[in-house]
Structure formats: C-alpha cells, structure tokens
Design an enzyme around this catalytic site. Structure first.
Site, PDB file in Angstrom:
ATOM      1  N   THR A 238       6.774 -16.820   3.933  1.00 29.81           N
ATOM      2  CA  THR A 238       6.581 -17.736   5.064  1.00 29.81           C
ATOM      3  C   THR A 238       7.924 -18.036   5.708  1.00 29.81           C
ATOM      4  O   THR A 238       8.896 -17.313   5.474  1.00 29.81           O
ATOM      5  CB  THR A 238       5.835 -19.007   4.604  1.00 29.81           C
ATOM      6  OG1 THR A 238       5.458 -19.776   5.747  1.00 29.81           O
ATOM      7  CG2 THR A 238       6.677 -19.871   3.679  1.00 29.81           C
ATOM      8  N   ASN A 239       8.005 -19.067   6.560  1.00 29.17           N
ATOM      9  CA  ASN A 239       9.268 -19.428   7.234  1.00 29.17           C
ATOM     10  C   ASN A 239       9.353 -20.945   7.368  1.00 29.17           C
ATOM     11  O   ASN A 239       8.459 -21.662   6.924  1.00 29.17           O
ATOM     12  CB  ASN A 239       9.351 -18.720   8.593  1.00 29.17           C
ATOM     13  CG  ASN A 239       8.200 -19.108   9.506  1.00 29.17           C
ATOM     14  OD1 ASN A 239       8.035 -20.267   9.873  1.00 29.17           O
ATOM     15  ND2 ASN A 239       7.369 -18.123   9.844  1.00 29.17           N
ATOM     16  N   ARG A 240      10.424 -21.434   7.979  1.00 31.40           N
ATOM     17  CA  ARG A 240      10.723 -22.866   7.992  1.00 31.40           C
ATOM     18  C   ARG A 240      10.050 -23.649   9.108  1.00 31.40           C
ATOM     19  O   ARG A 240      10.359 -24.807   9.318  1.00 31.40           O
ATOM     20  CB  ARG A 240      12.229 -23.090   8.106  1.00 31.40           C
ATOM     21  CG  ARG A 240      13.002 -22.675   6.892  1.00 31.40           C
ATOM     22  CD  ARG A 240      14.454 -23.091   7.020  1.00 31.40           C
ATOM     23  NE  ARG A 240      15.253 -22.540   5.951  1.00 31.40           N
ATOM     24  CZ  ARG A 240      15.296 -23.065   4.719  1.00 31.40           C
ATOM     25  NH1 ARG A 240      14.621 -24.160   4.427  1.00 31.40           N
ATOM     26  NH2 ARG A 240      16.025 -22.488   3.786  1.00 31.40           N
ATOM     27  N   SER A 241       9.147 -23.046   9.856  1.00 27.87           N
ATOM     28  CA  SER A 241       8.485 -23.793  10.932  1.00 27.87           C
ATOM     29  C   SER A 241       7.721 -24.978  10.367  1.00 27.87           C
ATOM     30  O   SER A 241       6.960 -24.850   9.407  1.00 27.87           O
ATOM     31  CB  SER A 241       7.511 -22.868  11.661  1.00 27.87           C
ATOM     32  OG  SER A 241       6.687 -23.629  12.523  1.00 27.87           O
TER      33      SER A 241
ATOM     34  N   ALA B  75       5.175 -19.818  14.629  1.00 32.90           N
ATOM     35  CA  ALA B  75       6.227 -18.923  14.123  1.00 32.90           C
ATOM     36  C   ALA B  75       5.519 -17.886  13.252  1.00 32.90           C
ATOM     37  O   ALA B  75       5.400 -18.026  12.030  1.00 32.90           O
ATOM     38  CB  ALA B  75       7.253 -19.705  13.323  1.00 32.90           C
TER      39      ALA B  75
END
Ligand code: C5P
Length: 218
Positions: free
Chosen positions: A29-32, A96
């Site tokens: 995943t990512n930091r959004s 994102a």
C-alpha cells in the site's frame, strides 16, 4: 451556505490508498490518508451534487451527504468506478492507486524460507484512463503527486489521460500525504490557478469552485 449549483448532478470521487494483496495476511500500500479526496467529496455534496465516494482503506468518517463504497485493490476500485461513472457527470480521481500489484497472490501465507525473496509485480490498470475511454462525455478531474517538474508532469497527465482538469501537488519531505494542510496547482487545457496552502477542506472548496466554473463553461 454554498450555492446548490451542482443540484441534479452525480459526482464520483475515488479516494485513499489501494491495498494490493500478496498473500492472505499481507499487502502492498502507500501513505495516502484519503483526507483530500474525502474533503472534495464533502465540498461537492455541499454544492448540491449527489456524491458517490469510492474509498480505499482509510481511518476517516464518511462525509455528510455522501454515499461511500469501500474497496481494497485497484482492480476492485476500477470495477466500481466504471459502474458508478456510467451514471455520473463529474468524476474526480483523488485515490493514490498502487501502480503495481502482485502478479500472483499466494493462496497460503508466504514462508520465510530463503535469505531473499523476489516479488514479481504487474502494472495495475489506469482507472482514470479506463473510465475516460468508457465515458467520453464525463467531466474528469485527476490529481498528480510530484517530487519534480510539477507543471510538465501534470500537463502530461492532463493530456495523456484526457482529463478536463488536473490538481497537482508537491509530495515527499512531509508534504501532502498524511498531512492536514495542502496546496494545489491546477492545470486545465486553457489555464492554470494556484490554490495556496490551507486546510484540505478549504483547498477542496476552491477546487470545487474551479470544477463548477469549468463544468458550466464546457
Ligand atoms: O499517473 P499517476 O499515477 O501519477 O496519475 C495520478 C492520477 O491518476 C490520480 O488522479 C490517480 O487517482 C489516477 N490513477 C488512476 N489509476 C492508476 C493510477 C493513477 O486512476 N492506476
């Protein structure tokens, strides 16, 4: 109160990160945080639009007056986006979306047998470009998170994805992702506008002002 100049219109907003499974217990995943996309959904609803928010996993409450659909992966987000976009006039892609997913999702938990492990990834479909191909008449807004050459990269995405408007912001070094404030640089085919740093709610109101004026002039 804000004018109800989007009354009778349906807007779809994607927001948050996507979560791409590796095995039954792990994902990429990512930091959004989803905050800017949720604020845009709320600002569109405040202007009278019917709003469907297609959300990756976030910690956020559903904004007032917004219908929320939860998804995890990019492929799920794409399927629900295509369905919702078929009966919408405005589409804002604030999610994102993970660029890649695991080429094969393991059916059982991956064991720590080797000293190294190689993951093979496959490119995810581009949600905005796919929705645009299916709905040529939709008013479409994208985001561009950049660490360099903001205008050049944003204008490239505006044209490649055939968008009506793109909202670009600087990321990295504590900027934009998982923060309270944001600043945006807007680009559309005939113009541009700076939205200076402010709360994500205030930035969303100014972005929606621009969406309304471009939508009405289209
Ligand atoms: O190409 P890039 O990922 O930088 O473009 C960002 C914009 O495209 C955002 O609006 C994002 O929601 C959207 N996007 C998408 N599907 C992807 C990747 C990005 O809709 N697979």
């Amino acid at each position: 109160a804000a004018p109800a100049d989007l009354a009778g219109l349906h807007a779809v907003v994607t927001a948050g990160p996507t979560r791409e499974p590796l095995d039954p217990v792990r994902f990429l995943t990512n930091r959004s945080s989803g905050k800017q996309g949720y604020a845009v959904a709320e600002a569109l609803a405040a202007r009278g639009a019917r709003v469907t928010l297609i959300s990756g996993p976030t910690q956020l409450a559903t904004p007032r007056g917004v219908t929320r659909i939860d998804v995890e992966s990019a492929e799920q987000m794409l399927g629900l986006s295509l369905a919702a976009a078929a009966e919408a006039q405005i589409f804002v892609g604030a999610a994102a979306v993970a660029d890649y997913r695991a080429s094969e999702v393991a059916g059982e938990k991956i064991k720590k047998t080797g000293e190294s492990l190689t993951l093979v990834l496959s490119k995810n479909p581009d949600i905005l470009a796919t929705v645009r191909a299916a709905q040529p008449g939709l008013f479409m807004v994208g985001f561009a998170a950049e660490t360099e050459k903001l205008a050049e990269h944003a204008r490239g995405k505006l044209s490649n994805k055939k968008l009506n408007l793109i909202a670009a912001n600087w990321v990295g070094n504590g900027k934009a992702f998982d923060t309270e404030d944001n600043a945006l640089q807007l680009y559309w085919p005939e113009g541009e506008q700076e939205i200076p740093a402010a709360s994500k709610a205030e930035v969303a109101r100014q972005l929606v002002d621009r969406i309304v004026s471009l939508y009405q002039a289209r």
